[in-house]
Motif scaffolding. Structure first.
Motif, mmCIF file in Angstrom:
data_model
loop_
_atom_site.group_PDB
_atom_site.id
_atom_site.type_symbol
_atom_site.label_atom_id
_atom_site.label_comp_id
_atom_site.label_asym_id
_atom_site.label_seq_id
_atom_site.Cartn_x
_atom_site.Cartn_y
_atom_site.Cartn_z
ATOM 1 N N VAL A 56 12.266 7.695 3.212
ATOM 2 C CA VAL A 56 11.466 6.483 3.003
ATOM 3 C C VAL A 56 9.979 6.829 3.072
ATOM 4 N N VAL A 57 9.615 7.646 4.059
ATOM 5 C CA VAL A 57 8.208 8.026 4.221
ATOM 6 C C VAL A 57 7.738 8.888 3.047
ATOM 7 N N ARG A 58 8.582 9.773 2.575
ATOM 8 C CA ARG A 58 8.198 10.591 1.419
ATOM 9 C C ARG A 58 7.929 9.721 0.188
ATOM 10 N N GLU A 59 8.799 8.736 -0.029
ATOM 11 C CA GLU A 59 8.581 7.811 -1.152
ATOM 12 C C GLU A 59 7.321 6.980 -0.921
ATOM 13 N N LEU A 60 7.080 6.600 0.324
ATOM 14 C CA LEU A 60 5.855 5.878 0.662
ATOM 15 C C LEU A 60 4.631 6.704 0.290
ATOM 16 N N GLY A 61 4.654 7.996 0.613
ATOM 17 C CA GLY A 61 3.545 8.876 0.265
ATOM 18 C C GLY A 61 3.307 8.936 -1.228
ATOM 19 N N GLU A 62 4.401 8.978 -1.993
ATOM 20 C CA GLU A 62 4.274 8.999 -3.455
ATOM 21 C C GLU A 62 3.557 7.744 -3.946
ATOM 22 N N ARG A 63 3.926 6.617 -3.403
ATOM 23 C CA ARG A 63 3.352 5.352 -3.878
ATOM 24 C C ARG A 63 1.916 5.148 -3.423
ATOM 25 N N LEU A 64 1.567 5.779 -2.295
ATOM 26 C CA LEU A 64 0.182 5.687 -1.813
ATOM 27 C C LEU A 64 -0.670 6.856 -2.307
ATOM 28 N N ASP A 65 -0.057 7.748 -3.082
ATOM 29 C CA ASP A 65 -0.733 8.933 -3.600
ATOM 30 C C ASP A 65 -1.279 9.798 -2.466
ATOM 31 N N LEU A 66 -0.440 10.005 -1.443
ATOM 32 C CA LEU A 66 -0.819 10.807 -0.280
ATOM 33 C C LEU A 66 0.266 11.843 0.015
ATOM 34 N N ASP A 67 -0.171 13.020 0.452
ATOM 35 C CA ASP A 67 0.781 14.010 0.938
ATOM 36 C C ASP A 67 1.268 13.573 2.313
ATOM 37 N N ILE A 68 2.488 14.003 2.680
ATOM 38 C CA ILE A 68 3.038 13.691 3.991
ATOM 39 C C ILE A 68 3.128 14.983 4.805
ATOM 40 N N GLU A 69 2.542 14.955 5.988
ATOM 41 C CA GLU A 69 2.616 16.094 6.908
ATOM 42 C C GLU A 69 3.420 15.656 8.136
ATOM 43 N N PHE A 70 4.658 16.164 8.239
ATOM 44 C CA PHE A 70 5.520 15.802 9.360
ATOM 45 C C PHE A 70 5.238 16.684 10.575
ATOM 46 N N THR A 71 5.230 16.066 11.739
ATOM 47 C CA THR A 71 5.158 16.778 13.013
ATOM 48 C C THR A 71 6.393 16.409 13.813
ATOM 49 N N GLU A 72 7.198 17.404 14.176
ATOM 50 C CA GLU A 72 8.445 17.141 14.882
ATOM 51 C C GLU A 72 8.215 17.221 16.396
ATOM 52 N N ILE A 73 8.354 16.089 17.040
ATOM 53 C CA ILE A 73 8.166 16.003 18.492
ATOM 54 C C ILE A 73 9.216 15.067 19.081
ATOM 55 N N GLY A 74 9.352 15.082 20.395
ATOM 56 C CA GLY A 74 10.303 14.223 21.074
ATOM 57 C C GLY A 74 9.907 12.757 20.994
ATOM 58 N N PHE A 75 10.914 11.896 21.093
ATOM 59 C CA PHE A 75 10.684 10.459 20.972
ATOM 60 C C PHE A 75 9.643 9.962 21.970
ATOM 61 N N ASP A 76 9.718 10.446 23.200
ATOM 62 C CA ASP A 76 8.819 9.949 24.237
ATOM 63 C C ASP A 76 7.351 10.304 23.975
ATOM 64 N N GLU A 77 7.103 11.318 23.134
ATOM 65 C CA GLU A 77 5.727 11.719 22.811
ATOM 66 C C GLU A 77 5.153 10.969 21.616
ATOM 67 N N MET A 78 6.023 10.392 20.797
ATOM 68 C CA MET A 78 5.564 9.835 19.519
ATOM 69 C C MET A 78 4.575 8.699 19.674
ATOM 70 N N LEU A 79 4.919 7.716 20.506
ATOM 71 C CA LEU A 79 4.046 6.562 20.633
ATOM 72 C C LEU A 79 2.706 6.942 21.255
ATOM 73 N N THR A 80 2.738 7.902 22.178
ATOM 74 C CA THR A 80 1.481 8.394 22.757
ATOM 75 C C THR A 80 0.612 9.023 21.684
ATOM 76 N N SER A 81 1.219 9.803 20.792
ATOM 77 C CA SER A 81 0.475 10.470 19.724
ATOM 78 C C SER A 81 -0.132 9.466 18.751
ATOM 79 N N VAL A 82 0.578 8.389 18.479
ATOM 80 C CA VAL A 82 0.029 7.330 17.629
ATOM 81 C C VAL A 82 -1.107 6.620 18.347
#
Length: 262
Positions: A56-82
Motif C-alpha cells: 500500500v505504501v509503495r503504491e502511495l509513493g507512486e501516486r505522490l511521486d515520491l521514493d519510499i525508504e523503509f526502516t525496519e524497527i520494532g513496534f515499540d520504537e515506531m511511534l517514538t520515531s514518528v
C-alpha cells in the motif's frame, strides 16, 4: 541592506513545512517491522520486503511521486520515531485509538478487522474465553492494543524485541507461552504459514473491532492531507481491495467486518 536580505532568506527557509522538505528530498521515510506476516515481512524466496501495508505504501509513493525508504524497527520504537521526526510515517498494522489519535495523525483507515486468539490446537490452551486469561502467558509487543487487553484480563505478559512470527507462534505451540491476542487477518495468515505447529485460531473468541491507518506526526498536516487524498483514490478505484486479496486469502480488509463480540 545585506543584513535585511539575509533575514528575508532565513524567514523564507523557516516557512518550509515538513511536506515541502519531503517533496524537495523526493523521499518518504517509513518505519515498519519486516517481521509481521501478511502486513510487513520478507518473502521466503526472494527475501524482499513485502506485505499488505508495505505494498500500500509503495503504491502511495507512486501516486505522490515520491521514493519510499523503509526502516525496519520494532513496534515499540515506531511511534517514538514518528513523534521525534526521524520517520515520516509508521506502517505496521497500527490500530487507531482515541489515545493515539491525541498524539498522532492517522490516515484514512485502510484496514478493518477484529481481535482473535492464537492458542494450542490440541487443548485451546485451556482457554474458552477472555475471562480465562488470568495465569496464562500472553505473547506480544508491550505497547500494542492487544497486549493492553491481555493485561486487562489478567494474563502474564511475555514480550519480544521485534521477533519474527515464527518465534511467537512456536512458543505457543511448545507451551512456553499460551496465547497470542492479535488481529484476525494477521493471525490467520500466520497460523496458515506454519501448518506443522500445534496452533490454531480460537473458534469462539472475537472482540475489539479495529481500524488501522498510517501514522504521522501531529504537526505534519500537509503530509496527512496528501496521503489521505491518495489513499481515498486507492480505496475508490479498488487498488487496496486488490492488495488485500493478495495477502489475506482473497479477503477485502477495506470493508468493515460484521461480527458479534464474545
Amino acid at each position: 541592506m545585506l543584513t535585511g536580505c539575509g533575514n528575508d532568506e532565513t524567514q523564507t527557509e523557516e516557512k518550509k513545512t515538513a511536506w515541502d522538505e519531503i517533496q524537495e528530498q523526493g523521499t518518504l521515510t517509513v518505519a515498519t517491522s519486516g517481521t509481521l506476516l501478511a502486513t510487513s515481512f520478507h518473502d521466503a524466496e526472494t527475501d524482499e520486503l513485502t506485505g499488505f501495508e508495505v505494498e500500500v505504501v509503495r503504491e502511495l509513493g507512486e501516486r505522490l511521486d515520491l521514493d519510499i525508504e523503509f526502516t525496519e524497527i520494532g513496534f515499540d520504537e515506531m511511534l517514538t520515531s514518528v513523534n521525534t521526526g526521524q520517520i515520516d510515517i509508521a506502517a505496521n498494522d497500527i490500530e487507531i485509538t482515541e489515545d493515539r489519535a491525541e498524539e498522532f495523525i492517522f490516515s484514512t483507515p485502510i484496514k478493518h478487522s477484529y481481535g482473535t486468539a492464537v492458542v494450542r490446537k490440541d487443548d485451546l490452551s485451556g482457554i474458552a474465553s477472555l475471562e480465562d486469561l488470568p495465569g496464562k502467558k500472553a505473547a506480544g509487543a508491550s505497547t500494542s492494543i492487544y497486549m493492553e487487553i491481555a493485561r486487562e484480563y489478567g494474563a502474564e505478559e511475555v514480550t519480544y524485541d521485534n521477533a519474527t512470527n515464527e518465534v511467537y507462534l512456536r512458543d505457543v505451540s511448545i507451551g512456553r507461552t499460551d496465547v497470542i491476542l492479535n488481529d484476525y487477518y494477521l493471525s490467520t495468515f500466520g497460523v496458515a504459514a506454519f501448518p506443522d505447529l500445534n496452533i490454531t485460531i480460537h473458534p469462539d473468541i472475537k472482540y475489539a473491532p479495529s481500524e488501522v491507518g498510517l501514522v504521522m506526526n501531529k504537526d505534519n498536516t500537509e503530509l496527512a492531507d496528501n496521503v489521505n487524498k491518495a489513499l481515498e483514490e486507492m480505496l475508490a478505484d479498488g487498488t487496496i481491495t486488490e492488495i488485500s486479496a493478495e495477502f489475506f486469502g482473497g479477503a477485502d480488509v477495506s470493508v468493515k467486518p460484521d461480527i458479534e463480540e464474545n
